[in-house]
Design a protein around this motif. Structure first.
Motif, PDB file in Angstrom:
ATOM      1  N   PHE A  63       0.987  -1.252   0.013  1.00 33.12           N
ATOM      2  CA  PHE A  63       0.084  -0.070  -0.270  1.00 33.12           C
ATOM      3  C   PHE A  63       0.930   1.315   0.006  1.00 33.12           C
ATOM      4  O   PHE A  63       0.557   2.371  -0.833  1.00 33.12           O
ATOM      5  CB  PHE A  63      -0.867   0.049   1.307  1.00 33.12           C
ATOM      6  CG  PHE A  63      -1.715   1.285   1.420  1.00 33.12           C
ATOM      7  CD1 PHE A  63      -2.776   1.813   0.523  1.00 33.12           C
ATOM      8  CD2 PHE A  63      -1.132   2.110   2.566  1.00 33.12           C
ATOM      9  CE1 PHE A  63      -3.358   3.000   0.902  1.00 33.12           C
ATOM     10  CE2 PHE A  63      -1.764   3.318   2.534  1.00 33.12           C
ATOM     11  CZ  PHE A  63      -2.807   3.874   1.730  1.00 33.12           C
ATOM     12  N   TRP A  64       1.952   1.350   0.863  1.00 34.76           N
ATOM     13  CA  TRP A  64       2.676   2.508   0.891  1.00 34.76           C
ATOM     14  C   TRP A  64       3.734   2.819  -0.016  1.00 34.76           C
ATOM     15  O   TRP A  64       3.554   3.933  -0.533  1.00 34.76           O
ATOM     16  CB  TRP A  64       3.411   2.305   2.323  1.00 34.76           C
ATOM     17  CG  TRP A  64       2.469   2.787   3.461  1.00 34.76           C
ATOM     18  CD1 TRP A  64       2.520   1.763   4.377  1.00 34.76           C
ATOM     19  CD2 TRP A  64       1.754   3.860   3.801  1.00 34.76           C
ATOM     20  NE1 TRP A  64       1.435   2.423   5.441  1.00 34.76           N
ATOM     21  CE2 TRP A  64       1.244   3.537   5.208  1.00 34.76           C
ATOM     22  CE3 TRP A  64       1.457   5.033   3.129  1.00 34.76           C
ATOM     23  CZ2 TRP A  64       0.203   4.456   5.679  1.00 34.76           C
ATOM     24  CZ3 TRP A  64       0.599   5.868   3.798  1.00 34.76           C
ATOM     25  CH2 TRP A  64      -0.076   5.627   4.911  1.00 34.76           C
ATOM     26  N   LYS A  65       3.951   1.561  -0.919  1.00 37.01           N
ATOM     27  CA  LYS A  65       4.581   1.971  -2.041  1.00 37.01           C
ATOM     28  C   LYS A  65       3.747   2.544  -3.126  1.00 37.01           C
ATOM     29  O   LYS A  65       4.232   3.292  -3.848  1.00 37.01           O
ATOM     30  CB  LYS A  65       5.332   0.504  -2.631  1.00 37.01           C
ATOM     31  CG  LYS A  65       6.020   0.320  -3.971  1.00 37.01           C
ATOM     32  CD  LYS A  65       6.293  -0.969  -4.417  1.00 37.01           C
ATOM     33  CE  LYS A  65       7.059  -0.729  -5.741  1.00 37.01           C
ATOM     34  NZ  LYS A  65       7.378  -2.117  -6.212  1.00 37.01           N
ATOM     35  N   ALA A  66       2.584   1.873  -3.346  1.00 36.45           N
ATOM     36  CA  ALA A  66       1.557   2.549  -4.205  1.00 36.45           C
ATOM     37  C   ALA A  66       1.444   3.960  -3.845  1.00 36.45           C
ATOM     38  O   ALA A  66       1.213   4.916  -4.693  1.00 36.45           O
ATOM     39  CB  ALA A  66       0.433   1.675  -4.327  1.00 36.45           C
ATOM     40  N   TYR A  67       0.995   4.087  -2.783  1.00 34.17           N
ATOM     41  CA  TYR A  67       0.639   5.633  -2.215  1.00 34.17           C
ATOM     42  C   TYR A  67       1.818   6.657  -2.310  1.00 34.17           C
ATOM     43  O   TYR A  67       1.672   7.533  -2.984  1.00 34.17           O
ATOM     44  CB  TYR A  67       0.452   5.472  -0.696  1.00 34.17           C
ATOM     45  CG  TYR A  67      -0.092   6.742   0.007  1.00 34.17           C
ATOM     46  CD1 TYR A  67      -1.355   7.223   0.309  1.00 34.17           C
ATOM     47  CD2 TYR A  67       0.895   7.694   0.558  1.00 34.17           C
ATOM     48  CE1 TYR A  67      -1.665   8.364   0.765  1.00 34.17           C
ATOM     49  CE2 TYR A  67       0.662   8.708   1.038  1.00 34.17           C
ATOM     50  CZ  TYR A  67      -0.582   9.153   1.029  1.00 34.17           C
ATOM     51  OH  TYR A  67      -1.123  10.399   1.704  1.00 34.17           O
ATOM     52  N   ASP A  68       3.060   6.202  -2.130  1.00 31.57           N
ATOM     53  CA  ASP A  68       4.212   7.232  -2.263  1.00 31.57           C
ATOM     54  C   ASP A  68       4.478   7.258  -3.757  1.00 31.57           C
ATOM     55  O   ASP A  68       4.734   8.456  -3.965  1.00 31.57           O
ATOM     56  CB  ASP A  68       5.442   6.498  -1.751  1.00 31.57           C
ATOM     57  CG  ASP A  68       5.394   6.638   0.085  1.00 31.57           C
ATOM     58  OD1 ASP A  68       4.583   7.315   0.439  1.00 31.57           O
ATOM     59  OD2 ASP A  68       6.109   5.664   0.473  1.00 31.57           O
ATOM     60  N   GLU A  69       4.230   6.295  -4.477  1.00 32.44           N
ATOM     61  CA  GLU A  69       4.573   6.509  -6.010  1.00 32.44           C
ATOM     62  C   GLU A  69       3.373   7.328  -6.806  1.00 32.44           C
ATOM     63  O   GLU A  69       3.631   8.465  -7.389  1.00 32.44           O
ATOM     64  CB  GLU A  69       4.423   5.285  -6.758  1.00 32.44           C
ATOM     65  CG  GLU A  69       5.347   4.215  -6.559  1.00 32.44           C
ATOM     66  CD  GLU A  69       5.358   3.069  -7.284  1.00 32.44           C
ATOM     67  OE1 GLU A  69       4.194   2.672  -7.994  1.00 32.44           O
ATOM     68  OE2 GLU A  69       6.454   1.983  -7.229  1.00 32.44           O
ATOM     69  N   ASN A  70       2.151   7.218  -6.076  1.00 31.94           N
ATOM     70  CA  ASN A  70       1.104   8.252  -6.355  1.00 31.94           C
ATOM     71  C   ASN A  70       1.192   9.574  -6.092  1.00 31.94           C
ATOM     72  O   ASN A  70       1.225  10.554  -7.197  1.00 31.94           O
ATOM     73  CB  ASN A  70      -0.466   7.583  -5.719  1.00 31.94           C
ATOM     74  CG  ASN A  70      -1.508   8.547  -6.429  1.00 31.94           C
ATOM     75  OD1 ASN A  70      -1.721   8.804  -7.552  1.00 31.94           O
ATOM     76  ND2 ASN A  70      -2.018   9.397  -5.504  1.00 31.94           N
ATOM     77  N   CYS A  71       1.616   9.783  -5.139  1.00 30.16           N
ATOM     78  CA  CYS A  71       1.901  11.242  -4.411  1.00 30.16           C
ATOM     79  C   CYS A  71       3.170  11.852  -5.241  1.00 30.16           C
ATOM     80  O   CYS A  71       3.363  13.038  -5.575  1.00 30.16           O
ATOM     81  CB  CYS A  71       2.318  11.145  -2.935  1.00 30.16           C
ATOM     82  SG  CYS A  71       0.920  10.731  -1.789  1.00 30.16           S
ATOM     83  N   GLN A  72       4.220  10.861  -5.451  1.00 32.43           N
ATOM     84  CA  GLN A  72       5.444  11.562  -6.361  1.00 32.43           C
ATOM     85  C   GLN A  72       4.902  12.163  -7.547  1.00 32.43           C
ATOM     86  O   GLN A  72       5.183  13.133  -8.226  1.00 32.43           O
ATOM     87  CB  GLN A  72       6.301  10.689  -6.351  1.00 32.43           C
ATOM     88  CG  GLN A  72       8.020  11.335  -6.699  1.00 32.43           C
ATOM     89  CD  GLN A  72       8.145  12.348  -5.669  1.00 32.43           C
ATOM     90  OE1 GLN A  72       7.877  12.545  -4.483  1.00 32.43           O
ATOM     91  NE2 GLN A  72       9.040  13.177  -6.241  1.00 32.43           N
ATOM     92  N   GLN A  73       4.042  11.274  -8.310  1.00 30.55           N
ATOM     93  CA  GLN A  73       3.447  11.332  -9.760  1.00 30.55           C
ATOM     94  C   GLN A  73       2.485  12.578  -9.679  1.00 30.55           C
ATOM     95  O   GLN A  73       2.622  13.300 -10.531  1.00 30.55           O
ATOM     96  CB  GLN A  73       2.865  10.046 -10.637  1.00 30.55           C
ATOM     97  CG  GLN A  73       3.878   9.192 -10.471  1.00 30.55           C
ATOM     98  CD  GLN A  73       3.184   7.835 -11.106  1.00 30.55           C
ATOM     99  OE1 GLN A  73       1.975   7.653 -10.964  1.00 30.55           O
ATOM    100  NE2 GLN A  73       3.872   6.779 -11.419  1.00 30.55           N
ATOM    101  N   GLU A  74       1.658  12.777  -8.531  1.00 31.18           N
ATOM    102  CA  GLU A  74       0.936  13.783  -8.724  1.00 31.18           C
ATOM    103  C   GLU A  74       1.464  15.186  -8.361  1.00 31.18           C
ATOM    104  O   GLU A  74       1.378  16.072  -9.036  1.00 31.18           O
ATOM    105  CB  GLU A  74      -0.109  13.804  -7.502  1.00 31.18           C
ATOM    106  CG  GLU A  74      -1.114  14.643  -7.363  1.00 31.18           C
ATOM    107  CD  GLU A  74      -2.245  14.387  -6.322  1.00 31.18           C
ATOM    108  OE1 GLU A  74      -2.900  15.258  -5.975  1.00 31.18           O
ATOM    109  OE2 GLU A  74      -2.224  13.138  -5.799  1.00 31.18           O
TER     110      GLU A  74
END
Length: 182
Positions: A63-74
């Motif tokens: 979850f945190w991997k997906a969350y952090d990737e999403n935040c970075q891309q956003e």
């Protein structure tokens, strides 16, 4: 849990009142302050999810991997749009652009860039949802989106509350004009 939420809300209130005191004359200071505020809020949001979702170790890691990737891309999408505005010397007033003050060519380019940013954010959200669907059980997926919406509502309420307090202070400080008697 209630104490954490209450402390978070108090911190958000303090941050929001700081936002309302910024002026557009000190853009460099404001950008740095704004960035620090958003970093604090992002950390609070992450802690809020961590405390509320109660994920097992493997699920939490995914979850945190997906969350952090999403935040970075956003963040990257927003930075591209900000760079576009800076490159085209598009001025903002408290984060807003007055399109009426732009020449036609710049206004059209601005609108096009904004539409692209919104489309990129929508595509990112769909990709993120699909990743979350793979790593979270349905109940946790629904809980995540409920928590996200709840956090945002609390943030908006705190910002509005801070704005109302500032307006009330301003009204109290205005001189009262006496009425002339005839």
């Amino acid at each position: 849990m209630k104490k954490i939420i209450l402390l978070s809300l108090l911190l958000v209130g303090a941050l929001c009142s700081g936002w309302s005191q910024e002026t557009t004359n000190n853009n460099n200071n404001n950008n740095a302050s704004h960035s620090r505020d958003w970093q604090k809020i992002a950390a609070m949001k992450k802690q809020y999810f961590q405390d509320s979702l109660k994920l097992d170790n493997k699920t939490a890691k995914d979850f945190w991997k997906a969350y952090d990737e999403n935040c970075q891309q956003e963040k990257s999408i927003h930075e591209k749009f900000k760079a576009f505005k800076e490159k085209n010397n598009i001025k903002t007033n408290q984060g807003r652009v007055n399109v009426k003050k732009l020449d036609e060519k710049t206004a059209v380019a601005f609108m096009e860039a904004k539409k692209k940013m919104n489309a990129d954010l929508t595509n990112l959200e769909l990709t993120y949802f699909k990743k979350l669907k793979e790593v979270l059980p349905d109940d946790k997926l629904l809980e995540y989106y409920r928590l996200d919406k709840s956090f945002m509502k609390q943030m908006v309420a705190e910002k509005q509350k801070a704005g109302q307090k500032k307006k009330a202070k301003t009204k109290k400080m205005e001189p009262v004009q006496s009425q002339k008697r005839r």
